[in-house]
Write a protein that holds these residues in place. Structure first.
Motif, PDB file in Angstrom:
ATOM      1  N   LYS A  20       0.700  -1.067   0.018  1.00  0.00           N
ATOM      2  CA  LYS A  20      -0.029  -0.115  -0.013  1.00  0.00           C
ATOM      3  C   LYS A  20       0.844   1.112   0.022  1.00  0.00           C
ATOM      4  CE  LYS A  20      -3.707   2.793   1.004  1.00  0.00           C
ATOM      5  NZ  LYS A  20      -3.263   3.960   0.443  1.00  0.00           N
ATOM      6  N   TRP A  21       1.804   1.156   0.870  1.00  0.00           N
ATOM      7  CA  TRP A  21       2.691   2.492   1.063  1.00  0.00           C
ATOM      8  C   TRP A  21       3.552   2.692  -0.223  1.00  0.00           C
ATOM      9  CZ3 TRP A  21       7.575   2.791   0.485  1.00  0.00           C
ATOM     10  CH2 TRP A  21       8.579   1.920   0.940  1.00  0.00           C
ATOM     11  N   MET A  22       3.960   1.552  -0.959  1.00  0.00           N
ATOM     12  CA  MET A  22       4.859   1.418  -2.083  1.00  0.00           C
ATOM     13  C   MET A  22       4.079   2.071  -3.248  1.00  0.00           C
ATOM     14  SD  MET A  22       7.167  -1.748  -1.794  1.00  0.00           S
ATOM     15  CE  MET A  22       8.705  -1.805  -0.976  1.00  0.00           C
ATOM     16  N   ALA A  23       2.636   1.630  -3.276  1.00  0.00           N
ATOM     17  CA  ALA A  23       1.872   2.185  -4.297  1.00  0.00           C
ATOM     18  C   ALA A  23       1.635   3.741  -4.165  1.00  0.00           C
ATOM     19  CB  ALA A  23       0.539   1.501  -4.350  1.00  0.00           C
ATOM     20  N   ASP A  24       1.293   4.017  -2.789  1.00  0.00           N
ATOM     21  CA  ASP A  24       1.264   5.516  -2.825  1.00  0.00           C
ATOM     22  C   ASP A  24       2.584   6.282  -2.770  1.00  0.00           C
ATOM     23  OD1 ASP A  24      -1.178   5.016  -1.771  1.00  0.00           O
ATOM     24  OD2 ASP A  24      -0.872   5.076   0.196  1.00  0.00           O
ATOM     25  N   VAL A  25       3.819   6.022  -2.731  1.00  0.00           N
ATOM     26  CA  VAL A  25       4.934   6.796  -2.741  1.00  0.00           C
ATOM     27  C   VAL A  25       5.764   6.340  -3.885  1.00  0.00           C
ATOM     28  CG1 VAL A  25       7.210   6.909  -1.712  1.00  0.00           C
ATOM     29  CG2 VAL A  25       5.364   6.748  -0.200  1.00  0.00           C
ATOM     30  N   PHE A  26       5.476   5.308  -4.571  1.00  0.00           N
ATOM     31  CA  PHE A  26       6.230   5.018  -5.677  1.00  0.00           C
ATOM     32  C   PHE A  26       5.272   4.771  -7.139  1.00  0.00           C
ATOM     33  CE2 PHE A  26       9.389   2.885  -2.659  1.00  0.00           C
ATOM     34  CZ  PHE A  26      10.123   3.797  -2.789  1.00  0.00           C
ATOM     35  N   GLY A  27       3.954   4.688  -6.939  1.00  0.00           N
ATOM     36  CA  GLY A  27       3.328   4.530  -8.050  1.00  0.00           C
ATOM     37  C   GLY A  27       3.143   2.983  -8.638  1.00  0.00           C
ATOM     38  N   TRP A  28       3.824   1.926  -7.652  1.00  0.00           N
ATOM     39  CA  TRP A  28       3.777   0.687  -8.017  1.00  0.00           C
ATOM     40  C   TRP A  28       2.327   0.125  -7.678  1.00  0.00           C
ATOM     41  CZ3 TRP A  28       8.783  -0.931  -5.230  1.00  0.00           C
ATOM     42  CH2 TRP A  28       9.793  -0.358  -5.738  1.00  0.00           C
ATOM     43  N   HIS A  29       2.139  -1.134  -8.349  1.00  0.00           N
ATOM     44  CA  HIS A  29       0.927  -1.869  -8.317  1.00  0.00           C
ATOM     45  C   HIS A  29       1.021  -3.367  -8.022  1.00  0.00           C
ATOM     46  CE1 HIS A  29       2.039  -2.725 -12.356  1.00  0.00           C
ATOM     47  NE2 HIS A  29       1.348  -3.940 -12.390  1.00  0.00           N
ATOM     48  N   LYS A  30       0.053  -3.946  -7.359  1.00  0.00           N
ATOM     49  CA  LYS A  30       0.216  -5.244  -6.882  1.00  0.00           C
ATOM     50  C   LYS A  30       0.257  -6.269  -8.279  1.00  0.00           C
ATOM     51  CE  LYS A  30      -2.846  -8.270  -4.249  1.00  0.00           C
ATOM     52  NZ  LYS A  30      -3.755  -8.299  -3.350  1.00  0.00           N
ATOM     53  N   ARG A  31       1.051  -7.172  -8.464  1.00  0.00           N
ATOM     54  CA  ARG A  31       1.248  -7.965  -9.806  1.00  0.00           C
ATOM     55  C   ARG A  31       0.575  -9.350  -9.207  1.00  0.00           C
ATOM     56  NH1 ARG A  31       6.513  -6.975 -12.972  1.00  0.00           N
ATOM     57  NH2 ARG A  31       6.200  -9.134 -12.930  1.00  0.00           N
ATOM     58  N   TRP A  32       0.976  -9.803  -8.130  1.00  0.00           N
ATOM     59  CA  TRP A  32       0.370 -11.178  -7.711  1.00  0.00           C
ATOM     60  C   TRP A  32       0.568 -11.408  -6.157  1.00  0.00           C
ATOM     61  CZ3 TRP A  32       2.877 -15.121  -4.908  1.00  0.00           C
ATOM     62  CH2 TRP A  32       2.479 -16.210  -4.897  1.00  0.00           C
ATOM     63  N   SER A  33      -0.394 -12.247  -5.594  1.00  0.00           N
ATOM     64  CA  SER A  33       0.017 -12.564  -4.301  1.00  0.00           C
ATOM     65  C   SER A  33      -0.632 -13.910  -3.991  1.00  0.00           C
ATOM     66  CB  SER A  33      -0.859 -11.535  -3.333  1.00  0.00           C
ATOM     67  OG  SER A  33      -2.182 -11.513  -3.426  1.00  0.00           O
ATOM     68  N   VAL A  45       4.821  -6.642  -5.753  1.00  0.00           N
ATOM     69  CA  VAL A  45       4.572  -5.297  -6.083  1.00  0.00           C
ATOM     70  C   VAL A  45       5.625  -4.553  -7.016  1.00  0.00           C
ATOM     71  CG1 VAL A  45       5.466  -4.402  -4.037  1.00  0.00           C
ATOM     72  CG2 VAL A  45       3.619  -2.952  -4.965  1.00  0.00           C
ATOM     73  N   GLY A  46       5.339  -3.692  -7.939  1.00  0.00           N
ATOM     74  CA  GLY A  46       6.167  -3.328  -8.780  1.00  0.00           C
ATOM     75  C   GLY A  46       5.437  -2.603 -10.084  1.00  0.00           C
ATOM     76  N   GLY A  47       6.381  -2.671 -11.212  1.00  0.00           N
ATOM     77  CA  GLY A  47       5.948  -2.133 -12.568  1.00  0.00           C
ATOM     78  C   GLY A  47       6.194  -3.157 -13.282  1.00  0.00           C
ATOM     79  N   ALA A  48       5.908  -2.851 -14.579  1.00  0.00           N
ATOM     80  CA  ALA A  48       5.831  -3.906 -15.900  1.00  0.00           C
ATOM     81  C   ALA A  48       6.955  -4.638 -15.767  1.00  0.00           C
ATOM     82  CB  ALA A  48       5.405  -3.234 -17.090  1.00  0.00           C
ATOM     83  N   ASP A  49       8.130  -4.191 -15.481  1.00  0.00           N
ATOM     84  CA  ASP A  49       9.461  -4.841 -15.853  1.00  0.00           C
ATOM     85  C   ASP A  49      10.092  -5.422 -14.567  1.00  0.00           C
ATOM     86  OD1 ASP A  49       8.941  -4.401 -18.532  1.00  0.00           O
ATOM     87  OD2 ASP A  49      10.125  -2.519 -18.366  1.00  0.00           O
ATOM     88  N   SER A  50       9.767  -4.950 -13.502  1.00  0.00           N
ATOM     89  CA  SER A  50      10.499  -5.439 -12.246  1.00  0.00           C
ATOM     90  C   SER A  50       9.848  -5.314 -10.794  1.00  0.00           C
ATOM     91  CB  SER A  50      11.772  -4.622 -12.051  1.00  0.00           C
ATOM     92  OG  SER A  50      11.546  -3.172 -11.691  1.00  0.00           O
ATOM     93  N   TYR A  51       9.896  -6.052  -9.925  1.00  0.00           N
ATOM     94  CA  TYR A  51       9.004  -5.979  -8.790  1.00  0.00           C
ATOM     95  C   TYR A  51       9.697  -6.215  -7.505  1.00  0.00           C
ATOM     96  CZ  TYR A  51       8.772 -10.858  -9.172  1.00  0.00           C
ATOM     97  OH  TYR A  51       8.893 -12.463  -9.347  1.00  0.00           O
ATOM     98  N   LEU A  52       9.298  -6.021  -6.412  1.00  0.00           N
ATOM     99  CA  LEU A  52       9.774  -6.713  -5.338  1.00  0.00           C
ATOM    100  C   LEU A  52       8.478  -7.644  -4.587  1.00  0.00           C
ATOM    101  CD1 LEU A  52      10.742  -3.819  -2.732  1.00  0.00           C
ATOM    102  CD2 LEU A  52      12.100  -5.487  -4.050  1.00  0.00           C
ATOM    103  N   ALA A  53       9.347  -8.545  -4.385  1.00  0.00           N
ATOM    104  CA  ALA A  53       8.354  -9.713  -3.742  1.00  0.00           C
ATOM    105  C   ALA A  53       8.479  -9.742  -2.177  1.00  0.00           C
ATOM    106  CB  ALA A  53       8.954 -11.441  -3.834  1.00  0.00           C
ATOM    107  N   LEU A  54       7.452  -9.324  -1.524  1.00  0.00           N
ATOM    108  CA  LEU A  54       7.119  -9.143   0.166  1.00  0.00           C
ATOM    109  C   LEU A  54       6.787 -10.302   0.592  1.00  0.00           C
ATOM    110  CD1 LEU A  54       5.326  -5.714  -0.578  1.00  0.00           C
ATOM    111  CD2 LEU A  54       7.737  -5.999  -0.329  1.00  0.00           C
ATOM    112  N   TYR A  55       7.666 -10.996   1.418  1.00  0.00           N
ATOM    113  CA  TYR A  55       7.445 -12.254   2.048  1.00  0.00           C
ATOM    114  C   TYR A  55       7.019 -12.084   3.476  1.00  0.00           C
ATOM    115  CZ  TYR A  55       8.072 -16.799   3.932  1.00  0.00           C
ATOM    116  OH  TYR A  55       7.966 -18.009   4.828  1.00  0.00           O
TER     117      TYR A  55
END
Length: 127
Positions: A20-33, A45-55
């Motif tokens: 949520k805060w990454m979407a607000d700060v960086f404009g990223w979106h949830k790709r999968w969970s 969470v990330g963009g079209a070409d890269s993301y962070l996996a939050l575990y």
């Protein structure tokens, strides 16, 4: 030969709140969970070409020691932005404190820590 970093995987207390805060700060979106290794939960969470996996493991993760003195420690994650002032305002709005501001060749930067203590570097390169 060249390589592009596709993602990094970090352990957090609450992947949904972090995304949520990454979407607000960086404009990223949830790709999968979904369900993940060791009976945990992961969210990408990330963009079209890269993301962070939050575990998140099934039990509350332990606080780390000093990452700079721990073998394999994650010292910080860096993101590049096109408007560092707007990003800094979003960091403040998310409840985090920007620190260590610097103008350097070839741009500007600052750092902040999130609620899990993970350090982020925000960089804007001069054009």
């Amino acid at each position: 030969m060249s390589a592009i970093l596709e993602h990094a995987n970090v352990t957090v207390t609450n992947p949904e709140a972090t995304a949520k805060w990454m979407a607000d700060v960086f404009g990223w979106h949830k790709r999968w969970s979904g369900a993940s290794i060791h009976n945990g939960f992961s969210l990408h969470v990330g963009g079209a070409d890269s993301y962070l996996a939050l575990y998140a493991p099934p039990t509350t993760p332990k606080s780390p020691g000093n990452s700079y003195t721990t073998r394999g420690g994650l010292n910080h994650l860096a993101v590049t932005v096109t408007d560092i002032k707007a990003t800094e305002a979003a960091v403040w709005a998310a409840g985090f404190t920007p620190t260590n501001h610097a103008d350097y060749e070839p741009g500007q930067r600052f750092y902040f820590r999130d609620g899990d203590g993970i350090e982020y570097e925000v960089v804007q390169y001069d054009d």
